[in-house]
Each structure stands twice: as structure tokens, then as C-alpha cells.
Design a protein around this motif. Structure first.
Motif, short mmCIF file in Angstrom:
data_model
loop_
_atom_site.label_atom_id
_atom_site.label_comp_id
_atom_site.label_asym_id
_atom_site.label_seq_id
_atom_site.Cartn_x
_atom_site.Cartn_y
_atom_site.Cartn_z
N ARG A 68 -5.07 -46.82 -58.35
CA ARG A 68 -5.27 -45.48 -57.85
C ARG A 68 -6.25 -45.13 -56.64
O ARG A 68 -6.98 -44.34 -56.75
CB ARG A 68 -5.47 -44.54 -59.13
CG ARG A 68 -4.47 -44.78 -60.03
CD ARG A 68 -4.47 -43.89 -61.24
NE ARG A 68 -3.57 -42.72 -60.80
CZ ARG A 68 -3.04 -41.95 -61.80
NH1 ARG A 68 -2.87 -42.36 -62.97
NH2 ARG A 68 -2.06 -41.02 -61.35
N VAL A 69 -6.34 -45.98 -55.64
CA VAL A 69 -6.95 -45.41 -54.50
C VAL A 69 -6.28 -44.31 -53.84
O VAL A 69 -5.16 -44.16 -54.00
CB VAL A 69 -7.42 -46.79 -53.40
CG1 VAL A 69 -8.16 -47.64 -54.26
CG2 VAL A 69 -5.86 -47.05 -53.00
N TRP A 70 -7.09 -43.57 -52.93
CA TRP A 70 -6.34 -42.41 -52.22
C TRP A 70 -5.51 -43.10 -50.87
O TRP A 70 -6.36 -43.50 -49.93
CB TRP A 70 -7.25 -41.23 -51.90
CG TRP A 70 -7.84 -40.74 -52.88
CD1 TRP A 70 -7.10 -40.23 -54.12
CD2 TRP A 70 -9.36 -40.75 -53.75
NE1 TRP A 70 -8.02 -39.78 -55.03
CE2 TRP A 70 -9.34 -40.11 -54.85
CE3 TRP A 70 -10.38 -41.35 -53.07
CZ2 TRP A 70 -10.62 -40.13 -55.56
CZ3 TRP A 70 -11.51 -41.14 -53.78
CH2 TRP A 70 -11.93 -40.46 -55.08
N PRO A 71 -4.39 -43.14 -50.87
CA PRO A 71 -3.69 -43.89 -50.06
C PRO A 71 -3.66 -43.42 -48.87
O PRO A 71 -3.88 -44.35 -47.51
CB PRO A 71 -2.20 -43.98 -50.29
CG PRO A 71 -1.97 -42.68 -51.17
CD PRO A 71 -3.51 -42.54 -52.04
N ALA A 72 -3.82 -42.30 -48.53
CA ALA A 72 -3.92 -41.81 -47.04
C ALA A 72 -5.31 -41.18 -46.47
O ALA A 72 -5.43 -40.72 -45.61
CB ALA A 72 -2.93 -40.66 -46.89
N MET A 73 -6.22 -42.14 -47.15
CA MET A 73 -7.53 -42.04 -46.74
C MET A 73 -8.23 -43.28 -46.39
O MET A 73 -7.56 -44.19 -46.99
CB MET A 73 -8.48 -41.32 -47.72
CG MET A 73 -8.12 -39.86 -48.20
SD MET A 73 -9.10 -39.23 -49.43
CE MET A 73 -10.44 -38.42 -48.49
N GLU A 99 -13.75 -43.65 -46.56
CA GLU A 99 -13.61 -42.37 -46.95
C GLU A 99 -13.39 -42.59 -48.48
O GLU A 99 -14.22 -41.72 -49.62
CB GLU A 99 -12.47 -41.60 -46.50
CG GLU A 99 -12.56 -40.92 -45.25
CD GLU A 99 -11.53 -40.25 -44.62
OE1 GLU A 99 -11.60 -39.31 -43.55
OE2 GLU A 99 -10.28 -40.61 -44.83
N ASN A 100 -12.65 -43.47 -49.08
CA ASN A 100 -12.55 -43.76 -50.56
C ASN A 100 -13.82 -44.03 -51.13
O ASN A 100 -14.04 -43.37 -51.94
CB ASN A 100 -11.66 -45.04 -50.66
CG ASN A 100 -10.13 -44.49 -50.94
OD1 ASN A 100 -9.79 -44.17 -51.94
ND2 ASN A 100 -9.28 -44.41 -49.72
N LEU A 101 -14.65 -45.00 -50.41
CA LEU A 101 -15.70 -45.31 -51.04
C LEU A 101 -16.98 -44.19 -50.87
O LEU A 101 -17.43 -44.04 -52.14
CB LEU A 101 -16.51 -46.41 -50.06
CG LEU A 101 -15.66 -47.78 -50.07
CD1 LEU A 101 -16.22 -48.84 -49.34
CD2 LEU A 101 -15.55 -48.35 -51.69
N ILE A 102 -16.83 -43.44 -50.07
CA ILE A 102 -18.09 -42.23 -49.87
C ILE A 102 -17.83 -41.49 -50.83
O ILE A 102 -18.73 -40.72 -51.46
CB ILE A 102 -17.99 -41.94 -48.31
CG1 ILE A 102 -18.69 -42.78 -47.51
CG2 ILE A 102 -18.92 -40.60 -48.53
CD1 ILE A 102 -18.93 -42.47 -46.33
N LEU A 103 -16.37 -41.02 -51.06
CA LEU A 103 -15.93 -40.09 -52.14
C LEU A 103 -16.42 -40.60 -53.53
O LEU A 103 -16.66 -39.62 -54.47
CB LEU A 103 -14.59 -39.75 -51.97
CG LEU A 103 -14.09 -38.42 -51.25
CD1 LEU A 103 -12.54 -38.33 -51.61
CD2 LEU A 103 -14.96 -37.25 -51.66
N GLY A 104 -16.55 -41.78 -53.66
CA GLY A 104 -16.90 -42.48 -54.98
C GLY A 104 -18.38 -41.78 -55.45
O GLY A 104 -18.77 -41.83 -56.61
N ALA A 105 -19.23 -41.66 -54.35
CA ALA A 105 -20.68 -40.99 -54.58
C ALA A 105 -20.31 -39.56 -54.38
O ALA A 105 -21.48 -38.96 -54.40
CB ALA A 105 -21.12 -41.66 -53.36
N ARG A 161 -15.39 -48.30 -55.25
CA ARG A 161 -15.52 -46.76 -55.20
C ARG A 161 -16.02 -46.13 -56.55
O ARG A 161 -17.03 -45.46 -56.56
CB ARG A 161 -14.01 -46.20 -55.18
CG ARG A 161 -13.99 -44.67 -55.40
CD ARG A 161 -12.40 -44.17 -55.34
NE ARG A 161 -11.83 -44.56 -56.48
CZ ARG A 161 -10.50 -44.38 -56.65
NH1 ARG A 161 -9.80 -43.88 -55.76
NH2 ARG A 161 -9.60 -44.84 -57.61
N ALA A 162 -15.78 -47.00 -57.59
CA ALA A 162 -16.35 -46.87 -58.80
C ALA A 162 -17.99 -47.12 -58.77
O ALA A 162 -18.72 -46.46 -59.36
CB ALA A 162 -15.72 -47.44 -59.99
#
Lengths: 312, 289, 240
Positions: free
Chosen positions: C86-91, C95-101, C147-148
Motif C-alpha cells: 500500500r504505497v501511494w502509487p501516484a506519488m 514523497e512516499n518516504l517523506i510522508l512517512g515522517a 516509509r514506516a
């Protein structure tokens, strides 16, 4: 027990027909208007409650029925009963054609297409001055011979409404009604077990269009004047409010709701400007707290009394 | 020829504001799966708030614009928290019924408040048209168009460059993951989305209110226009909403000039029918529904 | 550090978790094994605050987090790497990694963590500007784990990291999980691949139709006849 209930219901029915005959005229007028709202709410509920799609443009068929009936009478000089039947046929044919397109869509699309259709008719009736009288509307729409007094209108309307209610009840208890229920619960499931969902949805839509046509025609001949506002969104939205307040997808819900939205404001003497916002608020409250409408009140009350929490 | 260029330019100016309203609707639908039937009424409310800020409180137009977006945005957040949250997992028809109720409520309260009298928002722009090459443009119109385009760009930057903007996009793509993996508070994201969506409609109202009359019935028009733009452009598509907003503005203006002004509003419906027939997902849409 | 006490969860009338109790100590890796539908994912999601239990208690680091919101649980230091990645496919990957924080505000710390994750997963660094939806399954799993980790968790909840991956990739994932644990992060690992889970973890619980039926050090469970029979496919070909 059952026999007693039948007698009670029959008595109630007779009382409902006869009592208004002794009411003051204005009250009878309000009751006749409430019958029109009930007929129209029934028509909305066929799509909202049976197919489960947001039908916010049903005024299209109300207007079509009204204009067709008025034009048949005024321009072709048909007798009123024939104009009435003609109006039903025209509405149902229009319902078939529009339903064919609209029912291929869902929710957002369905909503905008049905609203748009009503608006296109409104624009056409406003601009086609030669045929429809334009913004001035049509006046002097003839009344049927023999139906001249308000009380006669009440009886006529009552018979029509009762016939429509019985038809909906018959349909609900038939194979068609079971198909509607299965579609509303889960369209995918209904398809999987072989329900012709498109066909049954179209059937509901066409009958609904016919009902709206009846309401429109009745209105046109009763009030004797119509204008493009017959197609207005406010007609559609009030019928939706009536249906939801009463209980959508039921036979008696539109009856209760249609009567409520006409009668209560009249008798409570609420300033007319306050009616619509109050109904807007009521709509929200009912949808959030009593999604099955006032008709579920006895059950909600009973469950509450016996401490059962309603499973939503 | 000059006439044509002039009309096309007018259409573009109008269309940029259509894009602005429609983007708000599209965002609310895309992220929250809510069809906001009351969207046009928030647009109307925006215009009314701005009108009263200028007319009753004698504040400058710039203050009115900010106040209007803030007030309507806050109202949107409150409605999301108070009402829409309770029906989060319900069928789409349920939320449509609720927003229909909101529409009745907002429209008729405004009708009572204004007495139904149409108003104009007084803006600081001179009525003298500017001459830009071939076309004459009223400064108010030019300002409205430029400001809505700038605002659209700002929203785009917000969504792609900021923490909360990215959080909104993440919720749109997979709210379970947003919640579980990143601990994004999706309740806040929903309130923010609804506030921003209706705030954009309100801004459009304040901009158009200096050009056209402001009255409580303008909401119905705002609703149908934004629905048309979103369907033609494609649900949830940013570029689509901008393009089809401009398209609708231009075709409508041209139709009014060359065909008949009475049928001007039919143009949008014809576009909808054409798009739904040939490209059901919209001009820029990838997904249907 | 994590303690779950007699947790009960219902889905409507279905009793999905029945009096489940479980502990994860500081820096420990604990496996939760069981068949499909045994309630493993439900347990993780209840700990994370996505599902509200009808009774029972969840505490983390001494704090009661029963029924807390997901964002509070993440703030407390529990990150969740969900089933199916469940990564955010359109990012983009970055961006995925940074949103993890998302719940952190230490800019420099986020930056160093990002560099650390890029060092750990060079593939992700190569693809940092690419949309996550275009990555392969193994890369997406790495991204989901990365991401986690960006939340800088004390405890990582890892749901089916090997699901749907080729055996060679599974080995890579296993190595990563081991590294994370050895770096001091506690891990609660849910796996259908019991062999892998028992190999990685120090202790394990067996969950069957909502009940914990067995628990103990993985070395013991690996030699338990029932576990061998039911989960390790001894004596017969494992289904699937």
C-alpha cells in the motif's frame, strides 16, 4: 385480529374520503395540493427508493405531463380525460428515452444528467414562446366536465393517489419488487444471481415518469395555469425531502412525507420563507439520525424501549 | 474577426472562474467521495459574505475576499465535522441527500437575509475597459481571471509542495495506508479538504460578484456549471477541470454572441452529452466513477 | 514494551479476536503466525488504532493506547507497514518516504533518516523521482518498510512482508527485517510463511480463528510436532 384491523383500516379510509367534504374550502384546497405532492413523491421514490439513484431532476416529468396535458387540451382541443391519458403516455415515452441514457450512469453522473434534462426542458419551455407561451406560461387550461367543485377534485385526486399507491404495493410484493430490493442492497450481487438490473431499473424509471406525468397533468387542470417553473429544481428537491422524511423505498413513506410537507406548514402558519430552510434542516436530521424515515418511528421507538441498539 | 477575438477573450476570463469553482467540487469528490450538491450555494454564500463585508462594514474589497474565503471555509469545516463525519461510510446517495438539505438551507436562509434583492459587490476597479491589443477588457474581469488562475496555481503548489497538501493526496490514494503507516490524522484531512473545496467556490463567488449580480439563486447556476466542468474534464483531474472550465466559458460566450443568448446555458449540457457519449471518463479522466 | 491483554474484537457478529494476549519486549522480534483469516491483520490494526476493540487493553511503553487514534499511536512510536505494501502509487518514492515522517518536525533528523534509508535501499535512491506505482513488487515492499522507518519507530508492525514476492526477493526482505531488528527496533512480524517467521524471530505466537493457541521461543516452536504438522509442512507438501 387481522379482520379487526381490516375493518379499522377500511373505516379510516372512508373517513379520509368523506370527512374533508365537510371541511372549509381552503383546507380542502390544501389537501388536494398534498395529493399532488404525494403522487409526485411516489414517482420520485420509484427511482430514489427502488433503484437507489439520486433522482434530483424528476420535475422534468412533472413539467412534461403538465405541458403535454395542457397543450393537448388547448391546442388540439382534446377532451380532458384524453389529454390526461396522452400526458401519461408522453411522460412515459420521455421517461423511457431519458432513462435509457441516464440509467447507464451512477450517482454523480446520474444526478447531473437528470437535473440537466429538467433544465433543458425549462429553457425550452421558456424560449419556445409560440408553443408554450414562454415565461408567461399557459392559462385557461380547461377542467374536466363534471369536476367543477373542490370536493370533486378531492375525490378524483384521492382515487388517483389510492390507485397509484396500490400499484406500487402490488409491484413491491411481486417479483419486480424483490428484484428492486436486491438491486438496492447490492447491484453486483443482483447481477450475479441473474437479475436484469438494467431492465428493472428502467421499469421503475418509466413508471416513475408516468406517475410524475399524472401529478403534472392533474396539477395543470386543477390550477388551470402552468409556467416553466413546473420544471424547477425546487419541485424535485421538495419531493425528495418528502420521500426521505416519510421513508424512502416504502409505500407509505411518500404518503406521509408528501402530506407532511404540504399540510404542516399550512396549519402551523409558518411564514412561507421559513418552510424551505426548515425542510432542508429536517432532511439532514432525518438522514443522519433516522435513515429509514418517520415510517420507521414505531420500530425505532420499540427498539429504544426494549434497549435494542439499531444496527445501521 | 475582432468581434470573435473579443468574445473568445471574454469566454476565457469567465472560464477561468468556472475552473476555480469546479476544482473545489472535483477535490471534494475525489478525496471524500462526496457529491457536494450544495457546492453552488457555497459559491453564492462567498459572494454574499463579500458583499456584506463591503456594503455593511465598509471594509475594502481585498478584506472582503479574504473574509469570505475564511468564513465559508470555516463553515465548511464545521459542516464536515458536525454532519458529514457521521455518514462517512454510508452510500453516496446518503451524502447527496445531506448536501441537498444543506443547499435548501443555505439558499433559503440567504433569501431571507437579503430579501431576494440582487446586489453588486463594489470593487475598486474602474469601469473603463483596458485595451490589450485587439481586445477590450474590464479591469474587474481581468483581475478576477488573473486572481483565480493564481489561486489555482497556489492550490496546486499546496498539494504538491507542502506537508498537509501531500497528506491530502496520500489520503486520496490510500487512506488506510495514510492512517496506519504515516499516522496522518484523516479526520483533519477531510475537514481541510471540504473547507478548501468550498473555500474555492466562495472565492469564485467574490470574484464574479463584482461582475454579475449577487443573489441567493445564483447557487443553482454555480452548481450546474461546476458539475458540467467536472464531468467534461474528468472526475478528479486537475488539468481537466482547468481546461474544461475554459472550454465551457469560451463556447458559452460564443454561443451567446452568435446563436441565441436564451439558449446559452444549453451549451454546457450539449458538451456533457457529447463527452458522456464519446469519452465517458471525461477529456482528461483515467478512471470512471 | 508492547502489551496486549485479553483483547476482543468483533466485526458485526463475527468474533474476530478472542481474549488475545501478547507481549513484545524492547528490541525483540516477535512473530505471529497463523492461517488466512486467523485474525493476524486484525490484531495489528487494532494495536495501530484502525480498529476499535470491544474489550481488552493495549499498552505501549507503559502508556494506555487502547482505542487511541492511528496518529497518536504513530506518535508514540509504533509504525505499521501494512499488508499488500500500500504505497501511494501516484506519488514519487521520495514523497512516499517523506510522508512517512508526517508526525515528526525535526527537519534535519528527517533528512538524515532519508539518507540512511537510501543507503540501506540503493534501489530506492536510484528511483527517488519515479512514481511508486511503477516499482516492482519487491521495490514497493522496500519502500513500504522504508516509509514506516521514516516515522523512527520503537516498534515496527510488519504485515506479511513476503506476500506475493519471488523467493529470491523474500530473502532480501528477510535480511532487511533482520537488520532493522538488530539496529534496535522491536518488530512484531505477521507472516503466513511460518518457516521464515520462525527463522527470523526470537519468540512467536500461533493464532488460530481468533485464539492464541501456542506461544514460546521460536526454537521450541520449530520443534513442536503440531507446528511442524500444521505450519511447517513436515511429512506432506504444504498447501499453496
Amino acid at each position: 385480529m387481522l379482520k379487526n384491523r381490516r375493518i379499522l383500516l377500511l373505516g379510516l379510509l372512508v373517513a379520509m374520503v368523506v370527512l374533508p367534504l365537510f371541511f372549509p374550502l381552503y383546507q380542502v384546497h390544501v389537501l388536494v395540493l398534498s395529493l399532488i405532492n404525494i403522487m409526485f413523491a411516489l414517482s420520485v421514490d420509484l427511482v430514489l427508493g427502488r433503484v437507489g439513484q439520486p433522482n434530483f431532476g424528476q420535475a422534468a416529468f412533472l413539467g412534461i405531463g403538465a405541458y403535454a396535458s395542457a397543450l393537448f387540451s388547448l391546442r388540439l382541443h382534446w377532451p380532458v380525460p384524453l389529454s390526461f391519458l396522452g400526458a401519461i403516455v408522453v411522460s412515459m415515452v420521455a421517461g423511457f428515452l431519458i432513462g435509457k441514457i441516464a440509467l447507464r450512469m451512477r450517482f454523480f453522473y446520474f444526478c447531473i444528467v437528470t437535473i440537466s434534462v429538467a433544465q433543458v426542458f425549462m429553457l425550452t419551455s421558456t424560449n419556445a414562446v409560440g408553443l408554450t407561451g414562454g415565461p408567461m406560461g399557459l392559462t385557461n387550461i380547461p377542467r374536466p366536465t363534471g369536476v367543477s367543485s373542490l370536493k370533486a377534485w378531492w375525490l378524483l385526486g384521492f382515487v388517483l393517489t389510492a390507485a397509484m399507491l396500490l400499484l406500487v404495493r402490488r409491484l413491491d410484493n411481486s417479483k419486480v419488487g424483490r428484484a428492486w430490493v436486491s438491486m438496492r442492497e447490492s447491484e453486483k450481487l443482483a447481477l450475479a444471481v441473474g437479475v436484469n438490473t438494467v431492465g428493472y431499473a428502467l421499469l421503475a424509471y418509466v413508471i416513475g415518469a408516468g406517475f410524475a406525468g399524472i401529478a403534472g397533468s392533474f396539477y395543470a387542470h386543477y390550477v388551470a395555469f402552468i409556467d416553466p417553473s413546473m420544471f424547477d429544481f425546487s419541485w424535485s428537491s421538495m419531493a425528495v425531502v418528502a420521500t426521505v422524511i416519510g421513508g424512502k423505498g416504502t409505500v407509505w413513506g411518500p404518503l406521509i412525507g408528501g402530506a407532511m410537507i404540504t399540510i404542516i406548514p399550512e396549519f402551523l402558519r409558518v411564514a412561507s420563507a421559513w418552510r424551505l430552510p426548515i425542510f432542508g434542516l429536517l432532511l439532514i436530521v432525518i438522514v443522519v439520525f433516522m435513515p429509514n424515515g418517520l415510517i420507521s418511528l414505531p420500530r425505532v421507538w420499540h427498539n429504544w424501549r426494549s434497549g435494542i441498539k439499531e444496527q445501521v | 474577426m475582432n468581434q470573435f477575438v473579443q468574445q473568445a477573450a471574454n469566454g476565457l476570463l469567465l472560464g477561468s472562474i468556472y475552473s476555480l469553482i469546479a476544482l473545489g467540487l472535483s477535490m471534494i469528490f475525489g478525496m471524500m467521495n462526496i457529491v457536494n450538491v450544495a457546492h453552488g450555494d457555497f459559491y453564492m454564500l462567498g459572494a454574499l459574505v463579500a458583499y456584506y463585508t463591503v456594503a455593511s462594514f465598509h471594509l475594502p474589497y481585498a478584506v472582503a475576499v479574504v473574509a469570505s474565503v475564511a468564513v465559508v471555509g470555516a463553515l465548511g469545516a464545521a459542516i464536515e465535522r458536525g454532519i458529514l463525519r457521521r455518514v462517512r461510510e454510508s452510500a453516496m446517495v446518503t451524502t447527496m441527500l445531506i448536501t441537498l438539505g444543506l443547499s435548501l438551507l443555505l439558499q433559503n436562509f440567504s433569501l431571507m437575509a437579503t430579501g431576494g434583492v440582487p446586489h453588486f459587490i463594489r470593487s475598486p476597479f474602474s469601469p473603463e475597459p483596458l485595451v490589450l491589443g485587439l481586445v477590450h477588457v474590464a479591469p474587474a474581469r481581468l483581475f478576477a481571471a488573473v486572481f483565480s488562475i493564481l489561486f489555482i496555481i497556489a492550490v496546486h503548489l499546496f498539494l504538491t509542495r507542502t506537508k498537509w497538501g501531500n497528506a491530502m493526496r496520500a489520503c486520496f490514494q490510500d487512506k488506510t495506508a495514510a492512517s496506519l503507516a504515516a499516522g496522518i490524522d484523516i479526520e483533519k484531512v477531510y475537514a481541510l479538504t471540504f473547507a478548501l473545496g468550498v473555500g474555492m467556490a466562495a472565492l469564485a463567488g467574490t470574484l464574479l460578484g463584482t461582475i454579475f449580480f449577487v443573489d441567493p439563486m445564483m447557487g443553482a447556476k454555480g452548481m450546474t456549471k461546476s458539475f458540467v466542468v467536472v464531468i467534461v474534464g474528468g472526475m478528479g483531474s486537475f488539468v481537466g477541470a482547468i481546461f474544461s472550465g475554459l472550454l465551457l466559458g469560451v463556447t458559452e460566450t460564443l454561443a451567446a454572441a452568435y446563436l441565441s443568448s436564451g439558449y446559452k446555458d444549453v451549451v454546457g449540457f450539449i458538451l456533457v452529452v457529447l463527452v458522456l457519449t464519446f469519452r465517458p471518463a471525461g477529456l482528461f479522466g483515467k478512471r470512471i466513477r | 514494551m508492547l502489551s496486549v491483554e485479553s483483547l476482543n474484537v468483533y466485526y458485526g457478529v463475527v468474533h474476530a479476536l478472542k481474549d488475545v494476549s501478547l507481549r513484545v519486549e524492547d528490541g525483540e522480534m516477535v512473530a505471529l503466525i497463523g492461517a488466512n483469516g486467523a485474525g493476524k491483520t486484525t490484531l495489528l490494526r487494532t494495536v495501530s488504532g484502525w480498529i476499535r476493540p470491544s474489550s481488552g487493553k493495549v499498552t505501549f511503553g507503559g502508556q494506555d493506547i487502547t482505542g487511541a487514534s492511528c496518529s497518536r499511536v504513530v506518535k508514540q512510536g509504533v509504525a505499521h507497514c501494512p499488508e499488500g505494501r500500500r504505497v501511494w502509487p501516484a506519488m514519487t518514492v521520495q514523497e512516499n518516504l517523506i510522508l512517512g515522517a508526517f508526525n515528526r518536525s525535526d527537519r534535519s533528523g528527517i533528512k538524515t533518516d532519508l539518507e540512511r534509508i537510501y543507503d540501506q535501499f540503493p534501489r530506492l535512491k536510484e528511483r527517488q523521482r519515479q512514481l511508486a506505482g511503477t516499482l516492482s513488487g519487491g521495490e514497493q515492499q522496500m519502500l513500504a518498510i522504508g516509509r514506516a522507518l521514516m516515522a523512527r519507530p520503537k516498534l515496527l508492525l510488519l504485515d506479511e512482508p513476503s506476500l506475493g514476492l519471488a523467493p529470491i526477493i523474500v530473502q532480501g526482505v528477510a535480511g532487511v527485517v533482520k537488520d532493522i531488528n538488530q539496529g534496535g527496533t522491536a518488530v512484531l512480524l505477521v507472516e503466513q510463511n511460518a518457516k521464515l517467521a520462525l527463522y527470523l524471530a526470537q519468540r512467536a505466537y500461533v493464532l488460530e480463528t481468533g485464539n492464541v493457541t501456542l506461544e514460546g521461543p521460536t526454537a521450541d516452536l520449530q520443534n513442536n510436532d503440531y507446528v511442524k504438522e500444521a505450519y511447517l509442512g513436515a511429512g506432506r507438501a504444504r498447501a499453496q
